[in-house]
Write an enzyme that holds these catalytic residues in place. Structure first.
Site, PDB file in Angstrom:
ATOM      1  N   SER A 147       0.834  -1.197   0.000  1.00  0.00           N
ATOM      2  CA  SER A 147       0.000   0.000   0.000  1.00  0.00           C
ATOM      3  C   SER A 147       0.872   1.251   0.000  1.00  0.00           C
ATOM      4  O   SER A 147       1.989   1.250   0.547  1.00  0.00           O
ATOM      5  CB  SER A 147      -0.855  -0.029   1.272  1.00  0.00           C
ATOM      6  N   TYR A 171      -1.944  -1.766  10.970  1.00  0.00           N
ATOM      7  CA  TYR A 171      -2.160  -2.233   9.595  1.00  0.00           C
ATOM      8  C   TYR A 171      -0.982  -1.808   8.711  1.00  0.00           C
ATOM      9  O   TYR A 171      -0.410  -2.619   7.990  1.00  0.00           O
ATOM     10  CB  TYR A 171      -3.474  -1.656   9.024  1.00  0.00           C
ATOM     11  N   LYS A 218       2.158  -4.039   6.589  1.00  0.00           N
ATOM     12  CA  LYS A 218       2.581  -3.947   5.176  1.00  0.00           C
ATOM     13  C   LYS A 218       4.097  -3.759   5.090  1.00  0.00           C
ATOM     14  O   LYS A 218       4.753  -4.364   4.250  1.00  0.00           O
ATOM     15  CB  LYS A 218       1.839  -2.811   4.458  1.00  0.00           C
TER      16      LYS A 218
HETATM   17  P1  NAD Z   1     -10.852  -7.662   1.067  1.00  0.00           P
HETATM   18  O1  NAD Z   1     -11.062  -7.738   2.528  1.00  0.00           O
HETATM   19  O2  NAD Z   1     -12.002  -7.309   0.202  1.00  0.00           O
HETATM   20  O3  NAD Z   1     -10.240  -9.036   0.542  1.00  0.00           O
HETATM   21  C1  NAD Z   1      -9.383  -9.843   1.311  1.00  0.00           C
HETATM   22  C2  NAD Z   1      -9.856 -11.273   1.150  1.00  0.00           C
HETATM   23  O4  NAD Z   1      -8.973 -12.107   1.900  1.00  0.00           O
HETATM   24  C3  NAD Z   1     -11.262 -11.492   1.712  1.00  0.00           C
HETATM   25  O5  NAD Z   1     -12.017 -12.257   0.782  1.00  0.00           O
HETATM   26  C4  NAD Z   1     -11.024 -12.257   3.015  1.00  0.00           C
HETATM   27  O6  NAD Z   1     -12.093 -13.140   3.292  1.00  0.00           O
HETATM   28  C5  NAD Z   1      -9.735 -12.986   2.701  1.00  0.00           C
HETATM   29  N1  NAD Z   1      -8.895 -13.301   3.861  1.00  0.00           N
HETATM   30  C6  NAD Z   1      -8.506 -12.475   4.857  1.00  0.00           C
HETATM   31  N2  NAD Z   1      -7.707 -13.116   5.717  1.00  0.00           N
HETATM   32  C7  NAD Z   1      -7.573 -14.379   5.243  1.00  0.00           C
HETATM   33  C8  NAD Z   1      -6.856 -15.526   5.675  1.00  0.00           C
HETATM   34  N3  NAD Z   1      -6.126 -15.513   6.777  1.00  0.00           N
HETATM   35  N4  NAD Z   1      -6.940 -16.653   4.937  1.00  0.00           N
HETATM   36  C9  NAD Z   1      -7.685 -16.702   3.808  1.00  0.00           C
HETATM   37  N5  NAD Z   1      -8.381 -15.656   3.359  1.00  0.00           N
HETATM   38  C10 NAD Z   1      -8.323 -14.511   4.049  1.00  0.00           C
HETATM   39  O7  NAD Z   1      -9.644  -6.649   0.822  1.00  0.00           O
HETATM   40  P2  NAD Z   1      -9.132  -5.980  -0.524  1.00  0.00           P
HETATM   41  O8  NAD Z   1      -9.545  -4.560  -0.532  1.00  0.00           O
HETATM   42  O9  NAD Z   1      -9.454  -6.825  -1.693  1.00  0.00           O
HETATM   43  O10 NAD Z   1      -7.572  -5.984  -0.245  1.00  0.00           O
HETATM   44  C11 NAD Z   1      -6.742  -7.031  -0.721  1.00  0.00           C
HETATM   45  C12 NAD Z   1      -5.315  -6.764  -0.307  1.00  0.00           C
HETATM   46  O11 NAD Z   1      -4.901  -5.493  -0.776  1.00  0.00           O
HETATM   47  C13 NAD Z   1      -5.099  -6.741   1.211  1.00  0.00           C
HETATM   48  O12 NAD Z   1      -3.849  -7.325   1.484  1.00  0.00           O
HETATM   49  C14 NAD Z   1      -5.084  -5.260   1.520  1.00  0.00           C
HETATM   50  O13 NAD Z   1      -4.340  -4.979   2.685  1.00  0.00           O
HETATM   51  C15 NAD Z   1      -4.390  -4.715   0.296  1.00  0.00           C
HETATM   52  N6  NAD Z   1      -4.693  -3.295   0.047  1.00  0.00           N
HETATM   53  C16 NAD Z   1      -5.994  -2.896  -0.066  1.00  0.00           C
HETATM   54  C17 NAD Z   1      -6.292  -1.561  -0.279  1.00  0.00           C
HETATM   55  C18 NAD Z   1      -7.723  -1.102  -0.386  1.00  0.00           C
HETATM   56  O14 NAD Z   1      -7.964   0.102  -0.267  1.00  0.00           O
HETATM   57  N7  NAD Z   1      -8.697  -1.956  -0.619  1.00  0.00           N
HETATM   58  C19 NAD Z   1      -5.252  -0.610  -0.393  1.00  0.00           C
HETATM   59  C20 NAD Z   1      -3.930  -1.055  -0.276  1.00  0.00           C
HETATM   60  C21 NAD Z   1      -3.663  -2.409  -0.067  1.00  0.00           C
HETATM   61  C1  UD1 Z   2      -7.039   4.833   3.745  1.00  0.00           C
HETATM   62  C2  UD1 Z   2      -6.042   4.233   4.697  1.00  0.00           C
HETATM   63  C3  UD1 Z   2      -4.848   3.700   3.943  1.00  0.00           C
HETATM   64  C4  UD1 Z   2      -5.274   2.778   2.832  1.00  0.00           C
HETATM   65  C5  UD1 Z   2      -6.248   3.538   1.937  1.00  0.00           C
HETATM   66  C6  UD1 Z   2      -6.733   2.770   0.774  1.00  0.00           C
HETATM   67  C7  UD1 Z   2      -6.321   5.571   6.737  1.00  0.00           C
HETATM   68  C8  UD1 Z   2      -5.678   6.551   7.666  1.00  0.00           C
HETATM   69  N1  UD1 Z   2      -5.604   5.227   5.645  1.00  0.00           N
HETATM   70  O1  UD1 Z   2      -6.444   5.934   3.133  1.00  0.00           O
HETATM   71  O2  UD1 Z   2      -3.982   3.013   4.810  1.00  0.00           O
HETATM   72  O3  UD1 Z   2      -4.164   2.346   2.084  1.00  0.00           O
HETATM   73  O4  UD1 Z   2      -7.371   3.929   2.724  1.00  0.00           O
HETATM   74  O5  UD1 Z   2      -7.713   1.884   1.161  1.00  0.00           O
HETATM   75  O6  UD1 Z   2      -7.419   5.107   6.964  1.00  0.00           O
HETATM   76  N2  UD1 Z   2     -12.774  11.383   3.489  1.00  0.00           N
HETATM   77  C9  UD1 Z   2     -13.752  12.303   3.827  1.00  0.00           C
HETATM   78  N3  UD1 Z   2     -14.907  11.826   4.383  1.00  0.00           N
HETATM   79  C10 UD1 Z   2     -15.121  10.493   4.631  1.00  0.00           C
HETATM   80  C11 UD1 Z   2     -14.119   9.569   4.286  1.00  0.00           C
HETATM   81  C12 UD1 Z   2     -12.937  10.059   3.743  1.00  0.00           C
HETATM   82  O7  UD1 Z   2     -13.595  13.492   3.609  1.00  0.00           O
HETATM   83  O8  UD1 Z   2     -16.190  10.148   5.167  1.00  0.00           O
HETATM   84  C13 UD1 Z   2     -11.526  11.875   2.891  1.00  0.00           C
HETATM   85  C14 UD1 Z   2     -10.296  11.600   3.731  1.00  0.00           C
HETATM   86  O9  UD1 Z   2     -10.047  12.638   4.618  1.00  0.00           O
HETATM   87  C15 UD1 Z   2      -9.222  11.478   2.629  1.00  0.00           C
HETATM   88  C16 UD1 Z   2      -9.992  10.939   1.413  1.00  0.00           C
HETATM   89  O10 UD1 Z   2     -11.365  11.184   1.670  1.00  0.00           O
HETATM   90  O11 UD1 Z   2      -8.760  12.734   2.313  1.00  0.00           O
HETATM   91  C17 UD1 Z   2      -9.782   9.460   1.193  1.00  0.00           C
HETATM   92  O12 UD1 Z   2     -10.041   8.789   2.418  1.00  0.00           O
HETATM   93  P1  UD1 Z   2     -10.081   7.193   2.514  1.00  0.00           P
HETATM   94  O13 UD1 Z   2     -10.951   6.641   1.448  1.00  0.00           O
HETATM   95  O14 UD1 Z   2     -10.405   6.844   3.915  1.00  0.00           O
HETATM   96  O15 UD1 Z   2      -8.598   6.736   2.143  1.00  0.00           O
HETATM   97  P2  UD1 Z   2      -7.189   7.221   2.758  1.00  0.00           P
HETATM   98  O16 UD1 Z   2      -7.377   8.027   3.973  1.00  0.00           O
HETATM   99  O17 UD1 Z   2      -6.411   7.810   1.648  1.00  0.00           O
END
Ligand code: NAD
Ligand code: UD1
Length: 334
Positions: free
Chosen positions: A124, A149, A153
């Site tokens: 991330s 969290y 990472k």
């Molecule tokens: P998500 O929660 O939708 O998907 C994760 C999946 O993994 C789920 O289906 C959950 O059931 C499964 N899971 C969790 N723990 C498990 C375990 N121990 N064994 C087997 N299955 C397990 O999340 P996502 O948004 O798809 O994120 C996927 C990856 O990307 C994660 O590693 C997350 O940290 C990373 N990531 C997500 C975001 C975001 O904003 N969504 C941003 C940066 C990084």
């Molecule tokens: C969050 C996570 C980050 C993760 C990323 C992607 C935190 C501190 N960081 O980032 O670790 O990688 O999501 O999933 O949670 N906002 C509003 N109103 C709301 C919600 C959000 O104004 O109700 C604004 C926030 O202030 C920010 C932007 O929208 O400026 C995006 O917020 P959000 O979607 O939560 O993502 P990040 O904070 O960038």
């Protein structure tokens, strides 16, 4: 290639399974349904027209993983399975270290035992913390994380890097910026549990009447309209980056490589709201509130490396992201 996708029923994993299948790769998914539903499998098959094997198991279950690696000869692994809620990780840090860090170690153990040497890891942009130098490149320094969290990472990146050096392993760390949107078919998308913390699900739930109003967290930042800037990336574009990374991992010369995955454009919160209003044809009920603790002012990606080396560029813009996020939200209520 035959690819193991951990967490393949989740938000990013499900879109990636579709893209892998559409590029002709065979997929096996392991997911413990901790944050996803079994129906997602049917949805994926409905889009791609191809089925896949699903093992409902925890990646920490070494016996289950061993059985899976005995049954299949994998050419690579994409590891999504993890917990991802920043706020929850502050309350439940041990659960986060257990799931995210131990889960990776368990997976690496199975990969080592069964001689599978290609891994794509979900990292991330949170690893960069708050930085003055924008856009952030892959060599921008990593900062101590603000949440457990974020620490998981950084730890996972370090573990993979050490492991890859030692074991002649090939791994790609993908640092996602802000994944949003849903599949254009509206069959798969994000399923946030409870009240969403992230901006886009909060916007779509407000427009759908599930939430009363959106609070914009602060309009006194040093940005063009005073609201925070992020690099929002369509989940389908992000999914495609995994296919490119996987293909590159089979021919790369170094053990570990890292790529930012964003569009290279920053949008303010107010710009996202405007794009949503345009895409949905309705006004959003929102108010300006105080800053949210821990928010960084602005961040967006330098995408030169991912474009040059992987040949990947985002195709969708913020209007597409909002259009697809809204279609997905409408479909959820039917
Ligand atoms: P998500 O929660 O939708 O998907 C994760 C999946 O993994 C789920 O289906 C959950 O059931 C499964 N899971 C969790 N723990 C498990 C375990 N121990 N064994 C087997 N299955 C397990 O999340 P996502 O948004 O798809 O994120 C996927 C990856 O990307 C994660 O590693 C997350 O940290 C990373 N990531 C997500 C975001 C975001 O904003 N969504 C941003 C940066 C990084
Ligand atoms: C969050 C996570 C980050 C993760 C990323 C992607 C935190 C501190 N960081 O980032 O670790 O990688 O999501 O999933 O949670 N906002 C509003 N109103 C709301 C919600 C959000 O104004 O109700 C604004 C926030 O202030 C920010 C932007 O929208 O400026 C995006 O917020 P959000 O979607 O939560 O993502 P990040 O904070 O960038």
């Amino acid at each position: 290639m035959k690819i193991l996708v951990t967490g393949g029923l989740g938000y990013i994993g499900s879109h990636t399974v579709v893209e892998l299948q559409s590029e002709g790769h065979e997929v096996v998914v392991v997911d413990n349904l901790n944050n996803s539903k079994i129906v997602v499998k049917e949805r994926i098959v409905g889009i791609s027209g191809k089925t896949f094997e699903l093992l409902v198991a925890d990646v920490n279950d070494t016996e289950a993983l061993d059985g899976l690696f005995q049954k299949h000869v994998f050419d690579g692994v994409i590891h999504f399975a993890a917990h991802k809620a920043v706020g929850e990780s502050v309350d439940l840090p041990v659960m986060y270290y257990q799931n995210n860090v131990s889960g990776l170690i368990s997976l690496l153990g199975a990969m080592e035992k069964h001689k599978v040497s290609n891994l794509i890891f979900s990292s991330s942009c949170t690893v960069y913390g708050s930085t003055e130098v924008l856009p952030v490149t892959e060599s921008t320094s990593i900062q101590r994380a603000e949440s457990p969290y974020g620490t998981t990472k950084i730890l996972c990146e370090d573990i993979i890097t050490d492991y890859a050096k030692h074991k002649k392993f090939r791994s790609i760390l993908l640092r996602y910026f802000n994944p949003v949107g849903a599949h254009p078919s509206s069959q798969i998308g994000e399923l946030p549990l409870g009240v969403p913390n992230n901006l886009v699900p909060y916007i779509t739930q407000t427009a759908a009447g599930i939430r009363k109003e959106l609070t914009v967290f602060g309009d006194d930042y040093e940005t063009k309209d005073g609201t925070c800037i992020r690099d929002y990336i369509h989940v389908v574009d992000l999914a495609k980056a995994h296919v490119k990374a996987l293909e590159y991992s089979t021919k790369m010369s170094q053990n570990v490589d890292v790529f930012n995955v964003g569009t290279g454009n920053g949008n303010t919160v107010l710009e996202v709201i405007k794009a949503f209003e345009k895409a949905s044809g309705q006004d959003l009920n929102y108010k300006i509130g105080p800053r949210r603790g821990g928010d960084i002012e602005k961040i967006w990606a330098d995408t030169a490396k991912v474009s040059d080396v992987l040949g990947w560029n985002a195709q969708y813009d913020i209007n597409d992201m909002m259009k697809h996020a809204w279609s997905w939200q409408i479909g959820l209520e039917k």
